[in-house]
Every structure is written in structure tokens, then in C-alpha cells.
Design a protein around this motif. Structure first.
Motif, PDB file in Angstrom:
ATOM      1  N   GLU A 116     -61.428   4.869  35.915  1.00 38.30           N
ATOM      2  CA  GLU A 116     -61.449   6.194  35.453  1.00 38.30           C
ATOM      3  C   GLU A 116     -60.518   6.908  34.468  1.00 38.30           C
ATOM      4  OE1 GLU A 116     -61.197   8.754  39.120  1.00 38.30           O
ATOM      5  OE2 GLU A 116     -63.328   8.880  39.179  1.00 38.30           O
ATOM      6  N   TYR A 150     -62.614  14.054  35.740  1.00 36.06           N
ATOM      7  CA  TYR A 150     -62.590  12.588  35.702  1.00 36.06           C
ATOM      8  C   TYR A 150     -64.000  11.924  35.111  1.00 36.06           C
ATOM      9  CZ  TYR A 150     -58.075  12.819  37.744  1.00 36.06           C
ATOM     10  OH  TYR A 150     -56.877  13.108  38.202  1.00 36.06           O
ATOM     11  N   GLY A 151     -63.906  10.787  34.259  1.00 40.30           N
ATOM     12  CA  GLY A 151     -65.047  10.328  33.956  1.00 40.30           C
ATOM     13  C   GLY A 151     -64.622   8.846  34.078  1.00 40.30           C
ATOM     14  N   LYS A 152     -65.931   8.124  34.705  1.00 40.17           N
ATOM     15  CA  LYS A 152     -65.853   6.695  34.900  1.00 40.17           C
ATOM     16  C   LYS A 152     -66.339   5.743  33.652  1.00 40.17           C
ATOM     17  CE  LYS A 152     -66.529   3.563  38.982  1.00 40.17           C
ATOM     18  NZ  LYS A 152     -66.994   3.300  40.446  1.00 40.17           N
ATOM     19  N   LYS A 209     -72.132  15.115  31.982  1.00 39.23           N
ATOM     20  CA  LYS A 209     -71.225  16.173  31.635  1.00 39.23           C
ATOM     21  C   LYS A 209     -71.008  16.404  30.005  1.00 39.23           C
ATOM     22  CE  LYS A 209     -68.495  16.010  36.050  1.00 39.23           C
ATOM     23  NZ  LYS A 209     -67.158  15.905  36.770  1.00 39.23           N
ATOM     24  N   LYS A 232     -72.958  10.039  35.869  1.00 37.75           N
ATOM     25  CA  LYS A 232     -72.478  11.418  36.335  1.00 37.75           C
ATOM     26  C   LYS A 232     -71.597  12.075  34.999  1.00 37.75           C
ATOM     27  CE  LYS A 232     -69.214  13.709  39.708  1.00 37.75           C
ATOM     28  NZ  LYS A 232     -68.539  13.427  40.958  1.00 37.75           N
ATOM     29  N   THR A 233     -70.758  10.964  34.365  1.00 41.64           N
ATOM     30  CA  THR A 233     -69.935  11.376  33.134  1.00 41.64           C
ATOM     31  C   THR A 233     -70.711  11.835  32.101  1.00 41.64           C
ATOM     32  OG1 THR A 233     -68.409   9.805  34.130  1.00 41.64           O
ATOM     33  CG2 THR A 233     -68.137  10.681  31.823  1.00 41.64           C
ATOM     34  N   PHE A 280     -69.880   5.082  30.048  1.00 41.49           N
ATOM     35  CA  PHE A 280     -69.740   5.572  31.137  1.00 41.49           C
ATOM     36  C   PHE A 280     -70.784   5.710  32.098  1.00 41.49           C
ATOM     37  CE2 PHE A 280     -67.040   7.243  27.720  1.00 41.49           C
ATOM     38  CZ  PHE A 280     -65.743   7.380  28.125  1.00 41.49           C
TER      39      PHE A 280
END
Length: 177
Positions: free
Chosen positions: A73, A155-157, A19, A15-16, A12
Motif C-alpha cells: 500500500e 491509500y492505494g494498493k 480514485k 479500487k485505487t 494499482f
């Protein structure tokens, strides 16, 4: 000696990962245990497992398969637990994951062992990202309460696919999407 396995895993964006790390650190703070960090295992979503592969041939096939894929995503909506010792985040099982699992299975079917209890086969796939592993039953209960308090859907990318070897965790090849 622990069994070595090969995995294809989704990685990922930063940013993901932040989290995932936030939730992982909340559990670590209370339980003073962080199996993933202690074993240098990055946050990932395993999409296939194999007991043995022919690395050169496998990588050539994967090069062709993953060159056509693009970043996607995933929507993480829930917490889950495996075998009373692993807590994870569950994304919605979407068309991207479904098609990717089918393509991987078709491309690498010669490596799939029927004897494996494989939750990564098409229509048996349970997409998950482990947040905490190797907990006892009491720790699992505590960790679930902690995660339940802090978790909110997000949401995770997905930006990469990695071929890794386990025990110890070792990256063999990474494909950018």
C-alpha cells in the motif's frame, strides 16, 4: 519521430484506479482534455526509465527481482505539478519504494544513461501518478483548483510491475506482486 523509452511502472488495484479515474474525469469534464485516456495510458507510478534495453536479458533479470516482491500500500497525500503541464498525486516515499528503487537501480544499472535527467534514480526519485498531462498554463491552474477541491488523502494498493515502451504506450511484460 518521438523518442521511444522503456519504463518500469507500478500498477494499482481496481479500487485505487477508480480514485485516480474520478479525479481525472473531474478535470476532463471542465477542460475537455484527457491526454492519458486519449493515448491509452493507464494510471501508473513510473519507477525507472531507460533509453535502450536488451529485452530478453532485462526480462530474465526482472523475473528474478520481482518474484520476491509482494503487493504493497502507498499513502497518497498531496497534489503536485511538473513543468506547468502535468498534475499528479504524490504518495509518501516509504521503505517499500526506497528499497524497490535501490534494487532496480542495482539490477539494471547497465541500462542507466548518465545523460538522462533522471528523476527515477536513487535519492532523486519523485514518486508520482499523473492525473492530467499536456496542459497549458491556464489549464494547469484550473485543473489544480479542481483537484484541490476533490482530493483527499487515501491509500492505494500496488499489485503489479509493468515493463512498457512509450510513444505509443505499449506493455511488454507484467509481473503480479
Amino acid at each position: 519521430m518521438k523518442n521511444k523509452m522503456f519504463h518500469l511502472a507500478l500498477y494499482f488495484d481496481e479500487k485505487t484506479n477508480q480514485k485516480f479515474s474520478f479525479l481525472n474525469k473531474k478535470v476532463e469534464k471542465e477542460l475537455h482534455q484527457n491526454y492519458l485516456e486519449n493515448h491509452h495510458i493507464p494510471f501508473h507510478l513510473t519507477i525507472a526509465t531507460y533509453k535502450e534495453i536488451e529485452e530478453k536479458k532485462f526480462i530474465e533479470q526482472a523475473n528474478q527481482l520481482f518474484e520476491k516482491e509482494s503487493s504493497q500500500e502507498l499513502y497518497f497525500v498531496s497534489l503536485g505539478c511538473f513543468q506547468k503541464s502535468t498534475l499528479y498525486l504524490l504518495p509518501v516515499y516509504n521503505e517499500f519504494l526506497n528499497q524497490l528503487i535501490l534494487k532496480i537501480y542495482q539490477t539494471f544499472d547497465e541500462y542507466v544513461s548518465i545523460s538522462q535527467k533522471n528523476r527515477y534514480l536513487p535519492y532523486h526519485f519523485v514518486p508520482h501518478v499523473s492525473i492530467s498531462r499536456k496542459l497549458n498554463e491556464q489549464q494547469t491552474s484550473q485543473a489544480f483548483k479542481i483537484l484541490n477541491h476533490y482530493f483527499e488523502p487515501f491509500y492505494g494498493k500496488v499489485i503489479q510491475v509493468a515493463l512498457v515502451k512509450t510513444n505509443p504506450y505499449q506493455e511488454i511484460k507484467i509481473w503480479n506482486l
